[in-house]
Design an enzyme around this catalytic site. Structure first.
Site, short mmCIF file in Angstrom:
data_model
loop_
_atom_site.label_atom_id
_atom_site.label_comp_id
_atom_site.label_asym_id
_atom_site.label_seq_id
_atom_site.Cartn_x
_atom_site.Cartn_y
_atom_site.Cartn_z
CB SER A 151 -1.00 0.05 1.27
OG SER A 151 -0.40 0.32 2.43
CE LYS A 152 -0.73 6.52 -4.28
NZ LYS A 152 -1.97 7.56 -4.69
NE ARG A 153 -2.66 3.50 5.85
CZ ARG A 153 -2.67 2.88 7.00
NH1 ARG A 153 -2.09 3.53 8.21
NH2 ARG A 153 -3.30 1.76 7.35
#
Ligand code: GLU
Length: 485
Positions: free
Chosen positions: A252-254
């Protein structure tokens, strides 16, 4: 038959590792078969469109060597290769599908669709469109369109029976037609949905093998119904398992582990990333792990693809990256390291070739350069406790006289080359009748203030040069003398 594969990213602003792997496999398969690889930008979802996203896709593919034979900024007979520039084409085919009974006009308002959905949900049924507009008389449809009423075109799916196809990775996939919704093919603003555009474009661009993510596995029967309605030959389908951070979670980007750039930013080499992701769902059938792009082309085959989700193992990538760094030529390493040096070292003060020679075998990622060179710019305050080393049998007390001798020797030395330092310091060891480590350990501590440094005392003193070495050494001796009393 010429093999033609494509990569069809949506320009969402970043290139997901999973997306890049899809591109890589499609590219490898095409190259392995001396076929063509096509880039198509799928930008019909205008809400998701991001400024600069297309350029990022072009640049990443070029940077990684995944050259495309046809695409928006390459040649090609079947363009345009950007979907938003193909709108008239989709309209022609949507209309043709209506003529053939495989699609129909629909005027339902948002409110009506919401009501249908609510009704279905109350009954505990999954929502599918109720074909309300399918039964509208032809004349009414014509006059409503002529009057400018907004409409969409929907796929008309017969709900009886089932549709089956064979995916090369997942085998036979059968979906009951009752599960298939009469999805929108053409939106009221004239934009096609993926459902229509992927079929039309794959056909018109003569794609022979569709290689894409598993999220399309179960909707492929719907697309096949469109191929059938148009009497078009269907491509071979190859769906790929997802790339996960662990068993439960996607990248994920996060967590900063989702995109190609996340990793290049962290100092991973593009060749290592490509090599690593080639093995995320594909195996050469033996233990071999290190491959150049050309070697991958040679080795790649669809039989090696796996069904199971691939777990992205950062540790493994890091290991591989270290192998790649080590294998670089001196010149290439220096070229790659330069931007990092430029950020953390003053220009012209240090011997960058020597630094490179010290660092290259010790780096796992390029941005470890910052950490490893920190001591060059600034010596941290440190506890004299660091002079204790059980193995070398050194202590603050034993170190003080040795350091004083070293200071005297180094002050009198003019040539600070590695060879002279090496010989000279070993000569001093001999003269003092101690072991190498009993001089070199405290000396390294005294000029760096840390226990962990890339390179030993000789290399570091050579790097620091005479003035800085003597300055640091003197300060450390004073500090030590003051503490011991
Ligand atoms: N635009 C789609 C995506 O980015 C591509 C799917 C396909 O390869 O057909 O997910």
């Amino acid at each position: 038959m010429e093999v033609r594969t494509r990569f069809a990213p949506s320009p969402t602003g970043y290139l997901h590792i999973g997306g890049l792997r899809t591109a890589l496999y499609a590219w490898l398969f095409a190259r392995n078969h001396k076929g063509k690889f096509i880039l198509r930008i799928e930008d019909t979802d205008q809400e998701r469109k991001v400024e600069g996203a297309e350029a990022l896709i072009y640049n990443t593919l070029k940077l990684t060597g995944l050259t495309y034979d046809e695409g928006p900024d390459a040649a090609g007979e079947y363009g345009p290769y950007i979907q938003s520039q193909r709108l008239p084409i989709y309209k022609v085919y949507a209309t043709e599908l209506v003529k053939r009974g495989a699609a129909y006009y629909c005027f339902c308002t948002k409110e009506r669709l919401a009501a249908v959905r609510e009704e279905k949900e109350k009954k505990g049924e999954a929502y599918t469109y109720d074909k309300h507009c399918l039964s509208l008389p032809g004349e009414e449809v014509k006059s409503r369109i002529a009057a400018g009423e907004p409409y969409v075109i929907r796929q008309n799916i017969q709900k009886e029976g089932a549709t089956t196809y064979t995916d090369l990775v997942y085998g036979d996939i059968t979906v009951p037609n009752s599960d298939l919704d009469d999805n929108v093919l053409l939106k009221s603003d004239g934009m096609p949905t993926y459902n229509l555009a992927n079929v039309v474009d794959d056909h018109l661009m003569h794609i022979t093998h569709v290689i894409r993510g598993i999220e399309y596995l179960s909707s492929t029967p719907k697309y096949n119904l469109l191929y059938d309605a148009m009497c078009w030959e269907k491509p071979v389908y190859i769906h790929l398992p997802p790339v996960m951070r662990d068993k439960q979670n996607k990248l994920s980007k996060r967590y900063g582990d989702a995109s190609f750039k996340d990793f290049t930013d962290k100092g991973y080499l593009k060749e290592a990333i490509i090599n690593y992701i080639a093995l995320l769902g594909w195996s050469p059938g033996n233990d071999r792990e290190i491959f150049t792009l050309d070697e991958l082309v040679e080795a790649f085959s669809l039989e090696g693809l796996s069904k199971s989700p691939a777990i992205f193992d950062t540790e493994k990538l890091t290991w591989m990256n270290a192998q790649y760094i080590r294998a670089l030529s001196d010149v290439e390493f220096l070229r790659l390291a330069m931007p990092y040096y430029a950020k953390c070292l003053p220009q012209g003060r240090f011997d960058l070739k020597l630094i490179s020679r010290i660092l290259q075998p010790r780096l796992e990622t390029m941005n470890q350069i910052y950490d490893k060179l920190g001591f060059l710019m600034e010596m941290p305050d440190f506890e004299t406790d660091l002079y204790n080393n059980k193995k070398m049998k050194t202590s603050p007390e034993s170190s003080l006289p040795v350091l004083k001798q070293a200071e005297e020797y180094l002050a009198g030395l003019a040539d600070y080359s590695e060879e002279t330092l090496h010989e000279g310091l070993l000569g001093l060891v001999e003269k003092l009748g101690i072991k190498n480590g009993q001089l070199l350990w405290p000396l390294r501590i005294a000029v760096t203030g840390t226990m962990v440094t890339p390179g030993g005392a000789v290399e570091i003193i050579c790097l620091l040069g005479k003035d800085e070495t003597l300055k640091r050494l003197h300060r450390s001796i004073e500090q030590l003398a003051a503490q011991i009393g």
